[in-house]
Design a protein around this motif. Structure first.
Motif, mmCIF file in Angstrom:
data_model
loop_
_atom_site.group_PDB
_atom_site.id
_atom_site.type_symbol
_atom_site.label_atom_id
_atom_site.label_comp_id
_atom_site.label_asym_id
_atom_site.label_seq_id
_atom_site.Cartn_x
_atom_site.Cartn_y
_atom_site.Cartn_z
ATOM 1 N N GLU A 34 -25.679 12.966 2.814
ATOM 2 C CA GLU A 34 -25.448 12.094 1.656
ATOM 3 C C GLU A 34 -25.483 10.600 1.998
ATOM 4 O OE1 GLU A 34 -21.860 13.503 -0.312
ATOM 5 O OE2 GLU A 34 -23.077 14.854 -1.550
ATOM 6 N N ASP A 36 -27.223 6.850 2.586
ATOM 7 C CA ASP A 36 -28.292 6.086 1.953
ATOM 8 C C ASP A 36 -29.194 5.511 3.043
ATOM 9 O OD1 ASP A 36 -29.967 4.593 0.366
ATOM 10 O OD2 ASP A 36 -28.377 3.421 -0.580
ATOM 11 N N SER A 38 -32.233 4.431 2.317
ATOM 12 C CA SER A 38 -33.258 3.734 1.535
ATOM 13 C C SER A 38 -33.771 2.499 2.253
ATOM 14 C CB SER A 38 -32.692 3.321 0.168
ATOM 15 O OG SER A 38 -32.357 4.473 -0.576
ATOM 16 N N ARG A 56 -30.297 9.827 0.600
ATOM 17 C CA ARG A 56 -31.150 9.068 -0.325
ATOM 18 C C ARG A 56 -32.277 8.427 0.480
ATOM 19 N NH1 ARG A 56 -26.177 8.805 -1.768
ATOM 20 N NH2 ARG A 56 -25.597 6.775 -0.957
ATOM 21 N N ASN A 58 -34.963 6.421 -0.951
ATOM 22 C CA ASN A 58 -35.730 5.528 -1.814
ATOM 23 C C ASN A 58 -36.470 4.477 -0.977
ATOM 24 O OD1 ASN A 58 -36.649 4.486 -4.292
ATOM 25 N ND2 ASN A 58 -35.020 2.957 -4.275
ATOM 26 N N THR A 79 -39.608 10.156 -3.220
ATOM 27 C CA THR A 79 -39.146 8.772 -3.404
ATOM 28 C C THR A 79 -39.378 7.919 -2.156
ATOM 29 O OG1 THR A 79 -36.877 9.239 -2.668
ATOM 30 C CG2 THR A 79 -37.366 9.532 -5.037
#
Length: 187
Positions: A34, A36, A38, A56, A58, A79
């Protein structure tokens, strides 16, 4: 925003990363559950026994990234930064991940669990699914030309909805191409 650059370093048993570019780095037993990730960049990096589940991604760049024995449940590869996306997987769990519209030419999936993975509109030209479990994987409008499914199991691919020119299948796997028509093959 300034990001850091890391070259030829090893990261073991860490749970978070500084934003930045990582080139020719090794990651072992790291837990990014979990997290990030990105806009980070991973170029020619190796990941072994890492947990990326629900991370994530992104605009994350994976170029020549190799994953081995990694847990990668529910990842949205669609993504990621699409330009230069180049990954390979060995003995990984990728269940419930998405490669929607991803360009994955010549990608190798070796001994991977790919249950309920979304490959809709993905370009998997010359991809190899060696000894992979593709239970409930979704292939729709996917480019599967010259892809190798000879040792893959439990796939269902509708030839009317996908491009399969010169794709390779075993005789045992042909049932996965006929499921749409509810044809029963008898021994």
């Amino acid at each position: 925003m300034k990001t850091d650059y890391y070259y030829d370093q090893e990261f073991t048993r860490i749970g978070c990363l500084a934003p930045g570019e990582y080139e020719q780095c090794r990651f072992e037993h790291c837990d990014f559950f979990e997290k990030d990730l990105s806009k980070m960049q991973f170029i020619d990096c190796h990941f072994e026994h890492c947990n990326f589940s629900m991370a994530r991604l992104n605009k994350t760049l994976f170029r020549e990234a190799f994953f081995k024995h990694c847990k990668m449940l529910g990842l949205q590869f669609n993504t990621c930064e699409p330009f230069g996306l180049s990954v390979s997987f060995a003995h990984c769990q990728l269940d419930h991940s998405s490669f929607y519209q991803s360009k994955l030419k010549q990608t190798i999936f070796d001994h991977c669990n790919l249950s309920a993975v979304d490959f809709t509109e993905a370009d998997l030209t010359q991809a190899v699914f060696a000894h992979c479990d593709l239970s409930q994987a979704r292939f729709e409008r996917s480019q599967l030309s010259q892809a190798d499914f000879r040792t893959a199991q439990h796939y269902q691919i509708n030839p009317n909805l996908n491009t399969l020119k010169k794709a390779k299948f075993s005789l045992d796997g042909v049932a996965g191409l006929l499921a749409e028509w509810e044809i029963v093959l008898a021994p």
